[in-house]
Write an enzyme that holds these catalytic residues in place. Structure first.
Site, short mmCIF file in Angstrom:
data_model
loop_
_atom_site.label_atom_id
_atom_site.label_comp_id
_atom_site.label_asym_id
_atom_site.label_seq_id
_atom_site.Cartn_x
_atom_site.Cartn_y
_atom_site.Cartn_z
N ASP A 120 42.54 34.16 37.69
CA ASP A 120 43.97 33.86 37.63
C ASP A 120 44.34 32.67 38.53
OD1 ASP A 120 44.09 36.34 36.20
OD2 ASP A 120 44.44 37.43 38.07
N GLU A 175 51.12 38.14 29.09
CA GLU A 175 51.11 37.99 30.57
C GLU A 175 50.76 36.53 30.88
OE1 GLU A 175 48.11 40.77 31.90
OE2 GLU A 175 46.48 39.59 31.07
O1 FUB Z 1 43.98 39.80 37.56
C1 FUB Z 1 44.72 40.94 37.18
C2 FUB Z 1 45.46 40.67 35.92
O2 FUB Z 1 44.55 40.30 34.89
C3 FUB Z 1 46.41 39.50 35.99
O3 FUB Z 1 47.58 39.76 36.71
C4 FUB Z 1 46.58 39.26 34.55
O4 FUB Z 1 47.21 38.07 34.23
C5 FUB Z 1 45.13 39.31 34.06
O5 FUB Z 1 44.46 38.11 34.26
#
Ligand code: FUB
Length: 344
Positions: free
Chosen positions: A32, A244
């Site tokens: 991320d 997301e």
């Molecule tokens: O790294 C944890 C979660 O996985 C992140 O917050 C999301 O965007 C996904 O990449």
């Protein structure tokens, strides 16, 4: 440097895209990556993946991270420097577990680290921690940002002094449980509380930050993503709906809102004329990578745009990721050339 760089021709017809497809960091797992240029250096604020042996499920319980490190690079080709641990879950009074994708911003010589974590009721909130240095350490506020919820904050600076936070994530990120404006959960299932497939998809959120950078200056608004027909993208449209990993960048006066489609594993983008949207869906900017999650940032370094992203090259495990970077191209018509990651 053949092992480091591979090329693949973009079907849109632009010149071949170069892939610096080696992990930027090999000593630990990172994911991320939110990248920024502060001063004239690149700073990267990633998640710090760890093996906690938590059960893998669709709420993302296996992403059980406990702290953040900050990294910097003098230039896109330079060595990556690890500045060490800058914030841990035990330092944050309100947070219990799962420190997910963070971001950072600079204002008037202070640096703000924004991060999602579950509180003691297992509800995701967004916190902020402050430092006088981009490399921390960061001192957390005692409470999460008032009115914050869900995950994946991304703070975009527009013009000289307007800062907007974009955020949200469905399923394990719990955004679907906030449809009424308060947390409402009919079951622990990550699929409960979603709209029906024919209904408009759940919108990510945006709010302008106050001058103190630690509170919202307005009630969060929906970031509406429209199809070419001008209608909101539907919840059943898993190829295009928001899941997301929100990010914002501006190129030649156009706002580019990009995000992950989650269970279809792409990073896609939509464009608009205002930081609040609405945004019209345009296409895929990063095809699926190795691993379930796809999460990115886009930053301009000395007149060249770069995409930071992750895959699972080093571990082969979805929750143990490694960050990478590659140039990103805006085509003459404003589209972004699709990047096809080279997997090993
Ligand atoms: O790294 C944890 C979660 O996985 C992140 O917050 C999301 O965007 C996904 O990449």
């Amino acid at each position: 440097d053949e092992a480091k760089a591979k090329t693949k021709t973009n079907p849109a017809g632009s010149s071949p895209l170069i892939f610096l497809n080696e992990p930027l960091i090999k000593s630990t797992f990172t994911a991320d990556p939110s990248a920024h240029v502060f001063g004239d250096k690149i700073y990267i604020y990633p998640s710090h993946d760890v093996e906690s042996h938590a059960v893998e499920d669709d709420t993302g319980g296996h992403f059980n991270m406990e702290d953040y490190h900050v990294y910097s690079m003098e230039s896109p080709d330079a060595e990556v420097i690890d500045h060490g641990k800058v914030l841990g879950v035990a330092d944050v009074p309100w947070a219990k577990r799962q420190m997910w994708a963070p971001d950072a911003a600079e204002r008037a010589g202070k640096y703000y680290l924004y991060f999602p974590a579950k509180d003691t009721a297992d509800i995701f909130r967004i916190g902020v921690a402050v430092s006088t240095s981009p490399t921390g350490p960061f001192k957390p506020m005692d409470e999460p940002i008032p009115g914050s919820f869900s995950i994946d904050p991304a703070v975009y600076k527009d013009n000289a002094s307007d800062y907007y936070m974009y955020w949200g994530g469905i399923w394990g990120g719990q955004l679907q449980k906030w449809r009424t404006g308060v947390y409402h959960s009919t079951s622990d299932s990550p699929y409960a509380d979603e709209p029906a497939g024919h209904e408009p998809a759940i919108s990510p959120k945006v709010a302008k930050l106050s001058e103190d950078m630690t509170t919202f200056s307005e009630t969060p608004r929906d970031v509406v993503i429209l199809g070419a027909d001008g209608e909101p993208i539907k919840a059943g449209d898993h190829e295009r709906r928001f899941f997301e990993a929100a990010w914002m960048h501006k190129h030649e006066g156009t706002y580019y809102f990009s995000y992950s489609t989650g269970d279809t594993h792409k990073i896609v983008y939509a464009t608009g004329d205002s930081p609040y949207g609405p945004f019209t869906y345009k296409g895929v900017l990063l095809a699926p990578v190795q691993g379930w999650t796809n999460h990115h940032s886009i930053v301009k370094v000395r007149n060249q745009w770069y995409l930071f992203y992750h895959d699972t090259q080093l571990s082969g495990k979805t929750h143990l990721r490694n960050i990478k970077m590659t140039p990103l191209e805006h085509l003459d018509n404003g589209d972004i050339a699709t990047i096809y990651p080279v997997s090993h």
